[in-house]
Design an enzyme around this catalytic site. Structure first.
Site, mmCIF file in Angstrom:
data_model
loop_
_atom_site.group_PDB
_atom_site.id
_atom_site.type_symbol
_atom_site.label_atom_id
_atom_site.label_comp_id
_atom_site.label_asym_id
_atom_site.label_seq_id
_atom_site.Cartn_x
_atom_site.Cartn_y
_atom_site.Cartn_z
ATOM 1 N N ASP A 30 0.866 -1.178 0.000
ATOM 2 C CA ASP A 30 0.000 0.000 0.000
ATOM 3 C C ASP A 30 0.902 1.228 0.000
ATOM 4 O O ASP A 30 2.054 1.148 0.432
ATOM 5 C CB ASP A 30 -0.910 0.011 1.238
ATOM 6 C CG ASP A 30 -2.217 0.717 0.947
ATOM 7 O OD1 ASP A 30 -3.258 0.033 0.786
ATOM 8 O OD2 ASP A 30 -2.204 1.969 0.854
ATOM 9 N N PHE A 151 -15.258 -12.319 -6.337
ATOM 10 C CA PHE A 151 -16.716 -12.293 -6.138
ATOM 11 C C PHE A 151 -17.082 -12.228 -4.660
ATOM 12 O O PHE A 151 -18.199 -12.568 -4.277
ATOM 13 C CB PHE A 151 -17.353 -13.521 -6.788
ATOM 14 C CG PHE A 151 -17.070 -13.601 -8.272
ATOM 15 C CD1 PHE A 151 -17.733 -12.772 -9.166
ATOM 16 C CD2 PHE A 151 -16.113 -14.478 -8.762
ATOM 17 C CE1 PHE A 151 -17.458 -12.812 -10.531
ATOM 18 C CE2 PHE A 151 -15.822 -14.525 -10.124
ATOM 19 C CZ PHE A 151 -16.497 -13.692 -11.009
ATOM 20 N N ASN A 227 -22.454 -8.927 -11.252
ATOM 21 C CA ASN A 227 -23.001 -7.928 -10.331
ATOM 22 C C ASN A 227 -24.287 -7.318 -10.885
ATOM 23 O O ASN A 227 -25.250 -7.084 -10.139
ATOM 24 C CB ASN A 227 -21.965 -6.836 -10.046
ATOM 25 C CG ASN A 227 -21.042 -7.228 -8.899
ATOM 26 O OD1 ASN A 227 -21.151 -8.326 -8.372
ATOM 27 N ND2 ASN A 227 -20.144 -6.349 -8.521
ATOM 28 N N PHE A 268 -30.617 -13.905 -3.232
ATOM 29 C CA PHE A 268 -30.728 -12.540 -3.788
ATOM 30 C C PHE A 268 -32.147 -12.217 -4.245
ATOM 31 O O PHE A 268 -32.355 -11.495 -5.209
ATOM 32 C CB PHE A 268 -29.682 -12.296 -4.892
ATOM 33 C CG PHE A 268 -28.384 -11.839 -4.287
ATOM 34 C CD1 PHE A 268 -27.606 -12.740 -3.569
ATOM 35 C CD2 PHE A 268 -27.983 -10.524 -4.353
ATOM 36 C CE1 PHE A 268 -26.445 -12.338 -2.925
ATOM 37 C CE2 PHE A 268 -26.823 -10.097 -3.709
ATOM 38 C CZ PHE A 268 -26.042 -11.006 -3.005
ATOM 39 N N LEU A 269 -33.100 -12.782 -3.525
ATOM 40 C CA LEU A 269 -34.501 -12.439 -3.771
ATOM 41 C C LEU A 269 -35.108 -11.839 -2.511
ATOM 42 O O LEU A 269 -36.294 -11.983 -2.272
ATOM 43 C CB LEU A 269 -35.288 -13.687 -4.185
ATOM 44 C CG LEU A 269 -35.120 -14.186 -5.628
ATOM 45 C CD1 LEU A 269 -36.021 -15.396 -5.880
ATOM 46 C CD2 LEU A 269 -35.429 -13.104 -6.645
ATOM 47 N N GLY A 272 -36.640 -5.282 -0.014
ATOM 48 C CA GLY A 272 -36.274 -4.346 1.047
ATOM 49 C C GLY A 272 -36.208 -2.931 0.520
ATOM 50 O O GLY A 272 -36.931 -2.573 -0.416
ATOM 51 N N CYS A 279 -20.205 -1.589 -4.437
ATOM 52 C CA CYS A 279 -20.056 -2.373 -5.674
ATOM 53 C C CYS A 279 -21.229 -2.226 -6.633
ATOM 54 O O CYS A 279 -21.055 -1.736 -7.755
ATOM 55 C CB CYS A 279 -19.867 -3.845 -5.322
ATOM 56 S SG CYS A 279 -18.474 -4.084 -4.214
HETATM 57 C C1 UGA Z 1 -21.418 -7.718 -4.105
HETATM 58 C C2 UGA Z 1 -21.528 -9.114 -4.741
HETATM 59 O O1 UGA Z 1 -22.503 -9.887 -4.051
HETATM 60 C C3 UGA Z 1 -20.181 -9.843 -4.679
HETATM 61 O O2 UGA Z 1 -20.270 -11.100 -5.354
HETATM 62 C C4 UGA Z 1 -19.131 -8.971 -5.359
HETATM 63 O O3 UGA Z 1 -17.819 -9.569 -5.278
HETATM 64 C C5 UGA Z 1 -19.071 -7.609 -4.682
HETATM 65 O O4 UGA Z 1 -20.378 -6.991 -4.761
HETATM 66 C C6 UGA Z 1 -18.042 -6.776 -5.391
HETATM 67 O O5 UGA Z 1 -18.226 -6.499 -6.586
HETATM 68 O O6 UGA Z 1 -16.974 -6.497 -4.822
HETATM 69 P P1 UGA Z 1 -21.436 -6.759 -1.587
HETATM 70 O O7 UGA Z 1 -21.577 -5.413 -2.232
HETATM 71 O O8 UGA Z 1 -20.421 -6.962 -0.527
HETATM 72 O O9 UGA Z 1 -21.118 -7.884 -2.726
HETATM 73 O O10 UGA Z 1 -22.831 -7.113 -0.926
HETATM 74 P P2 UGA Z 1 -24.103 -8.014 -1.289
HETATM 75 O O11 UGA Z 1 -24.256 -9.062 -0.278
HETATM 76 O O12 UGA Z 1 -24.103 -8.424 -2.694
HETATM 77 O O13 UGA Z 1 -25.279 -6.937 -1.079
HETATM 78 C C7 UGA Z 1 -25.357 -5.769 -1.881
HETATM 79 C C8 UGA Z 1 -26.596 -4.984 -1.534
HETATM 80 O O14 UGA Z 1 -27.767 -5.679 -1.976
HETATM 81 C C9 UGA Z 1 -26.808 -4.736 -0.036
HETATM 82 O O15 UGA Z 1 -27.278 -3.417 0.158
HETATM 83 C C10 UGA Z 1 -27.862 -5.752 0.361
HETATM 84 O O16 UGA Z 1 -28.610 -5.369 1.475
HETATM 85 C C11 UGA Z 1 -28.706 -5.798 -0.903
HETATM 86 N N1 UGA Z 1 -29.450 -7.066 -1.091
HETATM 87 C C12 UGA Z 1 -28.783 -8.229 -1.262
HETATM 88 C C13 UGA Z 1 -30.829 -7.028 -1.113
HETATM 89 O O17 UGA Z 1 -31.457 -5.952 -0.978
HETATM 90 N N2 UGA Z 1 -31.515 -8.200 -1.325
HETATM 91 C C14 UGA Z 1 -30.873 -9.389 -1.501
HETATM 92 O O18 UGA Z 1 -31.568 -10.428 -1.693
HETATM 93 C C15 UGA Z 1 -29.487 -9.406 -1.476
#
Ligand code: UGA
Length: 465
Positions: A30, A151, A227, A268-269, A272, A279
């Site tokens: 870094d 991912f 994504n 992911f369904l 909310g 991301c």
């Molecule tokens: C996301 C992807 O899931 C990862 O696979 C990817 O590596 C990452 O981006 C990245 O590009 O670095 P992340 O942003 O850490 O990961 O979080 P997620 O768990 O995907 O959630 C993202 C958002 O979607 C959150 O605000 C979460 O609350 C929302 N979400 C997720 C929903 O509203 N409903 C769902 O069913 C799932």
């Protein structure tokens, strides 16, 4: 193998710790010396399960921290680039850090090295890195550039890295592909999973994970398309939730029915207040910009983004319906992070909702298990931060749930009821069962389900009819 990881942010630090866990010798780099000193002292800049354990186990032996890209390139066979690609203008990701690192790496290459792009980047980035290396005088025989998208999700980053659904390697030569196969061999052979002190497997783990070999361009597209698809799933279910509310259906039942189709899947369904984080919002904008540059108007992505933004406005309307007027109301907020399990508040829907409530003249008392300090950096002292959910709820006109922290599901509902001035809950993450909330005497509003009223009111209503 000796490996360098340039960038000790989310992806870089987790990748370095996990690669050390797989038996490799890591140099994590870094240019922020204060951050490096903190890491050397054992401080951990992010809230991430199992990361403290891995850093404690490998720091100082298989994992060292440095600010010298030149030394790391000289010592290592493989150099991962994991620096930030923040949102730039018009949705394009800002690639200046990647370019800068590529130039520095180029200045230090004297024997064959594999440069591996791990930051989330638009298609063609590997070509740009190749050109930068060549322009800096590196003979083409001395390097390969590989795309190895990550991912991992915040909050479960270590498990996601060590138990991936798949490992994608975009390599255009067999020499580079072989090196990448060797790096991930402890996972793809299943050897890591036999170790006694391996990080525990999540329920959904695919063991051993497949390694998918593609061209560099395909690998780059896989990341953006993955994504975008996940964000599309979330916006789709949020749109269906809106219809459920109108027709009196229940989104939980609908999700169960849809998700049981193995072609769709149930993950992911969760409806909310929409997706946030560092991301999805950024990557969708970047993917849309890439498509535009290719002459394709990716309108589906516009709609995914629009539905996501609407979701916050819809939630605010729900709060207004529940409270009649907002000005001067004291609201308890549970959750400020963009999702449960992390202290990250970047693009958090919760922060956006809180800002709107403040504009409406509400008083907000918030509790988040990990993100309060970070939230205070952007919200300053405009809200009050509570130490517990009950303290936040104390004497509040209503309670709003904005982040899906697991600990909220274990709250003592009787106590919560007694703390609140009025037993009103507006749940933007559908953490509770409406029937249970009704039994506990709450007026409960959630997403894509019917509002529930306290059971005694139901009884009263029944007697009247
Ligand atoms: C996301 C992807 O899931 C990862 O696979 C990817 O590596 C990452 O981006 C990245 O590009 O670095 P992340 O942003 O850490 O990961 O979080 P997620 O768990 O995907 O959630 C993202 C958002 O979607 C959150 O605000 C979460 O609350 C929302 N979400 C997720 C929903 O509203 N409903 C769902 O069913 C799932």
């Amino acid at each position: 193998m000796k490996i360098a990881v340039v960038g000790s942010g989310y992806v870089g630090l987790v990748a370095a710790a996990c690669l050390a866990e797989l038996g490799h010798e890591l140099i994590c780099l870094d240019n922020d010396n204060a951050k490096l000193s903190a890491l050397r002292r054992g401080e951990i800049p992010i809230h991430e399960e199992f990361l403290p354990e891995l850093l404690a186990k490998h720091r100082g032996n298989r994992l060292v921290f440095s600010d010298s890209i030149a030394d790391a390139v000289r010592l290592c066979d493989a150099i991962f680039i994991a620096v930030g690609t923040p949102p730039g203008e018009d949705g394009y990701a800002d690639m200046s850090y990647v370019e800068c690192v590529a130039r520095e790496i180029g200045n230090a290459i004297h024997t064959y090295k594999v440069v591996i792009e791990k930051s989330t980047v638009p298609v063609n980035t590997c070509d740009c890195i190749r050109r930068t290396l060549t322009l800096n005088g590196v003979p083409t025989a001395n390097f390969d550039v590989v795309s190895n998208p990550e991912f991992l999700r915040e909050g479960s980053a270590v498990s996601d890295f060590l138990y991936p659904d798949r490992i994608v390697v975009g390599a255009d030569t067999s020499r580079a592909a072989t090196l990448l196969r060797n790096i991930y061999e402890p996972l793809t052979s299943g050897k890591y999973y036999e170790e006694e002190d391996a990080i525990p497997a999540p329920d959904t783990a695919r063991i051993p994970p497949p390694l998918i070999l593609t061209s560099t361009k395909s690998a780059e597209l896989i990341k953006h398309a993955s994504n975008a698809f996940l964000a599309m799933k979330i916006s789709f279910i949020n749109a269906v939730a809106t219809i459920c509310e109108q027709v009196g259906a229940d989104i939980a039942q609908v999700c169960q029915g849809i998700g049981a189709d193995s072609r769709i899947g149930s993950r992911f369904l969760r409806p909310g207040i929409g997706y946030g984080g560092s991301c999805f919002p950024k990557d969708l904008a970047a993917f849309r910009a890439v498509a535009h540059d290719c002459g394709y108007d990716f309108r589906l992505l516009d709609e995914v983004i629009r539905i996501n933004e609407d979701q916050r406005a819809r939630f605010l309307r729900k709060v207004r319906t529940a409270l009649w007027t907002l000005k001067g109301k004291k609201l308890a907020v549970l959750g400020l992070a963009f999702k449960g399990g992390t202290d990250d508040i970047r693009e958090s829907p919760a922060i956006s909702v809180v800002n709107s409530l403040l504009k409406e003249g509400c008083e907000v008392v918030a509790y988040d298990p990990a993100a309060s300090a970070r939230a205070a950096e952007v919200l300053n002292s405009k809200i009050t931060y509570a130490e517990t959910a009950y303290e936040a709820a104390s004497n509040a006109d209503a309670l709003l749930i904005l982040t899906d922290w697991e600990e909220f599901t274990a709250l003592d509902l009787k106590r919560l009821h007694s703390e609140l001035k009025y037993p009103i809950i507006v749940d933007g993450r559908n953490l509770f069962d409406p029937g249970v909330m009704s039994e506990h005497g709450f007026l409960y509003f959630s997403v894509g389900r019917q509002d529930s009223v306290p059971q005694h009111d139901v009884a009263k209503a029944r007697r009247v009819s």
